[in-house]
Enzyme design. Structure first.
Site, short mmCIF file in Angstrom:
data_model
loop_
_atom_site.label_atom_id
_atom_site.label_comp_id
_atom_site.label_asym_id
_atom_site.label_seq_id
_atom_site.Cartn_x
_atom_site.Cartn_y
_atom_site.Cartn_z
N ASP A 221 0.87 -1.17 0.00
CA ASP A 221 0.00 0.00 0.00
C ASP A 221 0.91 1.22 0.00
O ASP A 221 1.75 1.38 0.90
CB ASP A 221 -0.90 0.01 1.24
CG ASP A 221 -1.91 -1.11 1.21
OD1 ASP A 221 -2.29 -1.55 0.11
OD2 ASP A 221 -2.33 -1.56 2.30
N ASP A 340 -13.82 -4.47 -2.39
CA ASP A 340 -13.78 -4.32 -0.94
C ASP A 340 -15.19 -4.61 -0.43
O ASP A 340 -16.15 -3.92 -0.80
CB ASP A 340 -13.37 -2.91 -0.55
CG ASP A 340 -11.93 -2.59 -0.94
OD1 ASP A 340 -11.16 -3.54 -1.12
OD2 ASP A 340 -11.60 -1.40 -1.07
#
Length: 460
Positions: A221, A340
């Protein structure tokens, strides 16, 4: 004159291929100029995407006849993935479109009982007499392949539902259905032999596994050029330099690296391309990049910088036809749909903008629709488990796995080796993790050793 001329067909991950040859100290030119290609000492015909689009790109650049002529005079040619298929007569992918005809045969779709695209690492078994290709493990990304070896060629084989041709060689011409530029040390050694003409050493297989292997994928990330980690993208902490982290994980045996720009969607900007370039320079394995991809041109920029696949989430939810546009431009094997998902009463809700908003969609239904629109892989993150190290939401994983036929990457919740094994048991084709690696609590090779001990086939 350069050592290698890479044909710019307009449908390839050129940065990965060029970088692989430069690491071998080869002089590289990337060109779509027919005159340059005709006079090249060695040419590479790369490609990703659809057979028809690849042939159309060659014809539009005046390269079709040139490559046939180069092949007929016996010059060294390397065809990679779609480049190999373009060397064949035809493909079921685009009926009625003729290939270059250098290799006799028709590329056929892999069978429906296995997950397609065929993505990841698989065994390559070389036949006796091969001069360049050895038995080993290589990275694939294909839905079509030759089933039979043509006469006068020496084949290597792989299996995914059926046995298919993994590579062909005849004199200085080498055609690889896999990606040697993304196949780590195995691929680098093959490229070196093609460059030098050295004969491959004989020896036992590098791995006793057969068929597509399960993948372990570290996730980086990234925000402002640095790796960060938190829980559900909150309370982010610095976790190092992306290129350094990626190289370390490859050395541990990572099968792929994923970079997600965690701030791109919320900030309304594109992914940081320079970070992608730096990471690609350090890597010899596949690289997936996501965050802020809204258009085909956004994806093209990332692929040009060194990505091999692009991941889309928010933009695809808001404009689902983006998945089709990306698949038509680059092939479904380049398109990762990131979902997600947050558990609700009777379903899992899709979240967008880094988990900040509910999209009003059911995650399982969205996965099924995404597959039909062109997604070639699903990156499935349980938002409830992300960063918690409490294990995956195996019910979510099992539900999506049963709903689609494309590969699934399980994300969100890895804390122990048992969690990784449980994700594979629930239907995952790959497991993505971040915190457990960034914090030094486990390593890729340690997890793989544990999986192998459980009888789960992995690349080691």
């Amino acid at each position: 004159m350069s050592d290698v001329t890479i044909v710019d067909s307009g449908v390839a991950n050129l940065a990965s291929i060029a970088g692989a040859f430069r690491r071998l100290n080869a002089g590289v030119v990337v060109s779509a100029d027919p005159a340059i290609v005709r006079d090249a000492a060695r040419i590479v015909l790369p490609g990703v995407g659809a057979f028809g689009a690849g042939m159309a790109a060659l014809r539009s650049r005046g390269l079709e006849t040139v490559i046939r002529d180069v092949a007929s005079r016996g010059a060294p040619i390397l065809g990679i993935c779609l480049g190999m298929q373009i060397l064949c007569d035809t493909s079921e992918e685009t009926p009625g479109v003729a290939g270059l005809g250098v290799v006799t045969g028709t590329c056929r779709r892999l069978p429906p009982e296995v997950r397609i695209p065929h993505l990841g690492w698989n065994s390559v078994s070389a036949e006796p007499g091969a001069r360049l290709v050895t038995t080993g493990i290589a990275a694939f990304a294909n839905s079509y392949a030759l089933r039979e070896s043509p006469k006068e060629w020496t084949p290597a084989w792989a299996t995914h539902g059926v046995r298919f041709v993994a590579a062909l060689e005849r004199g200085p011409i080498l055609a690889c259905q896999f990606h040697p530029e993304l196949s780590g040390a195995y691929g680098a050694a093959l490229l070196q032999r093609w460059l030098t003409g050295r004969v491959a050493p004989s020896g036992p297989p590098a791995n006793g596994a057969s068929g597509l292997l399960r993948r372990i994928i570290p996730c980086l990330d990234v925000q402002d050029g640095r790796v960060v980690k938190g829980i559900r993208f909150q309370d982010l902490r610095d976790a190092g330099d992306p290129a350094e982290q990626a190289a370390r994980y490859e050395a541990q045996g990572a099968d792929e690296i994923v970079i997600l720009d965690v701030a791109a969607s919320a900030a309304g900007r594109g992914t940081q391309v320079e970070t992608v370039r730096r990471v690609r320079t350090a890597l010899r394995i596949p690289l997936t990049v996501g965050g802020g991809v809204r258009t085909v041109e956004d994806a093209r920029l990332l692929l040009s910088a060194g990505a091999d696949k692009v991941s889309v989430n928010t933009a695809a939810v808001r404009r689902p036809e983006l998945l089709t546009e990306l698949a038509e431009a680059f092939g479904c094997q380049c398109v990762v749909l990131a979902i997600d998902a947050r558990r609700a009463v009777e379903q899992w809700d899709v979240l967008v903008i880094g988990g900040r908003e509910a999209a009003g969609r059911d995650a399982v239904a969205w996965a099924r629709e995404g597959e039909s629109l062109g997604a070639g892989e699903i990156l499935l993150t349980s938002w409830d488990r992300d960063g918690t190290r409490t294990g995956h939401d195996v019910e979510l994983l099992r539900a999506v796995s049963e709903a689609v036929r494309v590969p699934i990457i399980a994300s969100g919740g890895v804390g122990t080796r048992d969690h990784v094994a449980a994700a594979f048991a629930a239907g995952a084709d790959a497991v993505l993790a971040a915190s457990v690696f960034h914090d030094g609590d486990d390593t890729v090779d340690g997890i793989k050793a544990d999986l192998a001990g459980r009888g789960i086939q992995v690349r080691r």
